[in-house]
Write a protein that holds these residues in place. Structure first.
Motif, mmCIF file in Angstrom:
data_model
loop_
_atom_site.group_PDB
_atom_site.id
_atom_site.type_symbol
_atom_site.label_atom_id
_atom_site.label_comp_id
_atom_site.label_asym_id
_atom_site.label_seq_id
_atom_site.Cartn_x
_atom_site.Cartn_y
_atom_site.Cartn_z
ATOM 1 N N ASP A 1 0.851 -1.425 0.058
ATOM 2 C CA ASP A 1 0.101 0.086 -0.097
ATOM 3 C C ASP A 1 0.938 1.281 -0.158
ATOM 4 O OD1 ASP A 1 1.123 -0.233 2.415
ATOM 5 O OD2 ASP A 1 -0.823 0.441 3.622
ATOM 6 N N THR A 2 1.914 1.025 -0.187
ATOM 7 C CA THR A 2 2.964 2.288 -0.448
ATOM 8 C C THR A 2 2.687 3.282 -1.352
ATOM 9 O OG1 THR A 2 4.755 0.939 0.715
ATOM 10 C CG2 THR A 2 5.469 3.134 -0.492
ATOM 11 N N GLU A 3 2.806 4.624 -1.183
ATOM 12 C CA GLU A 3 2.612 5.677 -2.057
ATOM 13 C C GLU A 3 4.035 6.119 -2.375
ATOM 14 O OE1 GLU A 3 -1.225 8.284 -1.481
ATOM 15 O OE2 GLU A 3 0.110 8.086 0.503
ATOM 16 N N TYR A 4 4.298 6.418 -3.833
ATOM 17 C CA TYR A 4 5.606 6.730 -4.219
ATOM 18 C C TYR A 4 5.704 8.175 -4.571
ATOM 19 C CZ TYR A 4 6.590 1.687 -3.841
ATOM 20 O OH TYR A 4 6.697 0.442 -3.625
ATOM 21 N N VAL A 5 6.767 9.066 -4.109
ATOM 22 C CA VAL A 5 6.800 10.153 -4.903
ATOM 23 C C VAL A 5 8.123 10.062 -5.435
ATOM 24 C CG1 VAL A 5 7.364 12.571 -4.475
ATOM 25 C CG2 VAL A 5 5.581 11.303 -3.259
ATOM 26 N N VAL A 6 8.267 10.290 -6.918
ATOM 27 C CA VAL A 6 9.513 10.270 -7.364
ATOM 28 C C VAL A 6 9.758 11.763 -7.794
ATOM 29 C CG1 VAL A 6 10.776 9.467 -9.679
ATOM 30 C CG2 VAL A 6 8.934 8.011 -8.677
ATOM 31 N N LEU A 7 10.857 12.194 -7.271
ATOM 32 C CA LEU A 7 11.476 13.464 -7.653
ATOM 33 C C LEU A 7 12.686 13.335 -8.702
ATOM 34 C CD1 LEU A 7 11.087 13.173 -4.149
ATOM 35 C CD2 LEU A 7 10.662 15.637 -4.628
ATOM 36 N N THR A 8 12.497 14.137 -9.770
ATOM 37 C CA THR A 8 13.533 14.133 -10.764
ATOM 38 C C THR A 8 14.021 15.503 -11.041
ATOM 39 O OG1 THR A 8 11.982 14.723 -12.677
ATOM 40 C CG2 THR A 8 12.486 12.456 -12.231
ATOM 41 N N ILE B 1 15.911 10.545 -17.639
ATOM 42 C CA ILE B 1 15.473 9.958 -16.346
ATOM 43 C C ILE B 1 14.028 10.196 -15.833
ATOM 44 C CG2 ILE B 1 16.599 11.627 -14.888
ATOM 45 C CD1 ILE B 1 16.710 8.044 -14.218
ATOM 46 N N THR B 2 13.550 11.558 -16.150
ATOM 47 C CA THR B 2 12.316 11.854 -15.946
ATOM 48 C C THR B 2 11.424 11.061 -16.924
ATOM 49 O OG1 THR B 2 13.033 14.085 -15.387
ATOM 50 C CG2 THR B 2 10.617 13.734 -16.082
ATOM 51 N N ASN B 3 11.672 10.978 -18.195
ATOM 52 C CA ASN B 3 10.852 10.206 -19.094
ATOM 53 C C ASN B 3 10.990 8.561 -18.665
ATOM 54 O OD1 ASN B 3 10.471 12.552 -20.480
ATOM 55 N ND2 ASN B 3 12.144 11.900 -21.980
ATOM 56 N N LEU B 4 11.717 8.415 -18.201
ATOM 57 C CA LEU B 4 11.675 6.848 -17.740
ATOM 58 C C LEU B 4 10.711 6.719 -16.478
ATOM 59 C CD1 LEU B 4 15.311 5.651 -17.937
ATOM 60 C CD2 LEU B 4 13.272 4.400 -19.067
ATOM 61 N N MET B 5 10.640 7.637 -15.588
ATOM 62 C CA MET B 5 9.902 7.490 -14.367
ATOM 63 C C MET B 5 8.617 8.049 -14.750
ATOM 64 S SD MET B 5 12.005 6.947 -11.902
ATOM 65 C CE MET B 5 13.406 5.795 -12.894
ATOM 66 N N ALA B 6 8.365 8.718 -15.699
ATOM 67 C CA ALA B 6 6.796 8.935 -16.147
ATOM 68 C C ALA B 6 6.284 7.748 -16.795
ATOM 69 C CB ALA B 6 7.013 10.083 -17.178
ATOM 70 N N GLU B 7 7.172 6.890 -17.279
ATOM 71 C CA GLU B 7 6.567 5.501 -18.124
ATOM 72 C C GLU B 7 5.831 4.806 -16.737
ATOM 73 O OE1 GLU B 7 9.305 3.356 -20.222
ATOM 74 O OE2 GLU B 7 9.537 5.157 -21.335
ATOM 75 N N TRP B 8 6.447 4.837 -15.512
ATOM 76 C CA TRP B 8 6.247 3.979 -14.334
ATOM 77 C C TRP B 8 4.658 4.793 -13.629
ATOM 78 C CZ3 TRP B 8 7.783 4.550 -8.866
ATOM 79 C CH2 TRP B 8 7.523 3.213 -8.124
ATOM 80 N N MET B 9 4.185 5.876 -14.033
ATOM 81 C CA MET B 9 3.334 6.325 -13.215
ATOM 82 C C MET B 9 2.157 6.153 -13.640
ATOM 83 S SD MET B 9 3.715 10.473 -14.218
ATOM 84 C CE MET B 9 2.712 10.856 -15.402
ATOM 85 N N THR B 10 1.873 4.930 -14.295
ATOM 86 C CA THR B 10 0.399 4.403 -14.658
ATOM 87 C C THR B 10 -0.347 3.845 -13.679
ATOM 88 O OG1 THR B 10 1.411 2.322 -15.192
ATOM 89 C CG2 THR B 10 1.396 3.822 -17.068
ATOM 90 N N LYS B 11 0.235 3.808 -12.554
ATOM 91 C CA LYS B 11 -0.232 3.354 -11.273
ATOM 92 C C LYS B 11 -0.845 4.483 -10.367
ATOM 93 C CE LYS B 11 2.149 -0.894 -10.953
ATOM 94 N NZ LYS B 11 3.194 -1.531 -10.034
ATOM 95 N N GLU B 12 -1.794 4.381 -9.544
ATOM 96 C CA GLU B 12 -2.458 5.459 -9.091
ATOM 97 C C GLU B 12 -1.347 5.863 -7.598
ATOM 98 O OE1 GLU B 12 -6.412 5.411 -6.978
ATOM 99 O OE2 GLU B 12 -6.978 4.662 -8.781
ATOM 100 N N ASN B 13 -0.782 5.079 -7.154
ATOM 101 C CA ASN B 13 0.123 5.468 -6.087
ATOM 102 C C ASN B 13 1.463 6.085 -6.268
ATOM 103 O OD1 ASN B 13 1.035 2.889 -7.065
ATOM 104 N ND2 ASN B 13 1.598 2.160 -5.155
ATOM 105 N N ILE B 14 1.476 6.199 -7.633
ATOM 106 C CA ILE B 14 2.920 6.852 -8.012
ATOM 107 C C ILE B 14 2.796 8.264 -8.461
ATOM 108 C CG2 ILE B 14 4.807 6.446 -9.636
ATOM 109 C CD1 ILE B 14 4.181 3.605 -9.691
ATOM 110 N N HIS B 15 3.422 9.154 -8.041
ATOM 111 C CA HIS B 15 3.403 10.857 -8.261
ATOM 112 C C HIS B 15 4.916 11.097 -8.585
ATOM 113 C CE1 HIS B 15 -0.684 10.860 -6.700
ATOM 114 N NE2 HIS B 15 -0.108 9.640 -5.875
ATOM 115 N N VAL B 16 4.946 11.898 -9.834
ATOM 116 C CA VAL B 16 6.395 12.271 -10.421
ATOM 117 C C VAL B 16 6.498 13.554 -10.279
ATOM 118 C CG1 VAL B 16 8.163 12.142 -12.400
ATOM 119 C CG2 VAL B 16 6.645 10.416 -11.575
#
Length: 140
Positions: free
Chosen positions: A58-65, A72-87
């Motif tokens: 149930d972890t929420e993720y904040v990715v700071l680029t 690196i931002t583009n790679l992280m943006a690919e990962w934010m398809t889930k609700e618990n991921i914020h870039v």
């Protein structure tokens, strides 16, 4: 629980983690991913998967680029398809400190907006501040 991942070009992500821990003390919920000229996208994805594997479901993720449009931002943006991921990109220390030091008090979306506001407020042209203070002193 919230997990903060700094993902930047070069060693900037390590510097963010170091600086945050210098200010706020040791943190268990922050991680660093760095992209160097020889780093493969597969390596970045593997680092990300290793971080996620260590967290609760149930972890929420904040990715700071560091920069919008950067690899690196583009790679992280690919990962934010889930609700618990914020870039967030364009990260600075006031943003990071606000996020990490207040990370359980409010909803993540509110926290992100509050942190972005703090980051913008933290950008100050100090010369003008000093000039204004000197002018105010002279007016008395």
């Amino acid at each position: 629980m919230r997990c903060f991942i700094f993902a930047t070009h070069g060693y900037l992500s390590d510097a963010f983690v170091y600086s945050i821990e210098m200010i706020l003390g040791q943190q268990e919920n922050i991680h660093s991913i760095k992209m160097n000229p020889n780093t493969s996208t597969e390596s970045i994805k593997e680092q990300l998967q290793n971080i996620v594997a260590q967290q609760e479901s149930d972890t929420e993720y904040v990715v700071l680029t560091d920069i919008l449009g950067g690899s690196i931002t583009n790679l992280m943006a690919e990962w934010m398809t889930k609700e618990n991921i914020h870039v967030l990109t364009g990260t600075n220390l006031p943003v990071a400190i606000e996020l990490i030091s207040n990370n359980e008090d409010i909803s993540l979306k509110q926290l992100v907006h509050k942190s972005i506001y703090q980051g913008k407020e933290g950008i100050v042209y100090v010369n003008e501040v000093v000039e204004r203070q000197e002018q105010e002193r002279m007016e008395f």
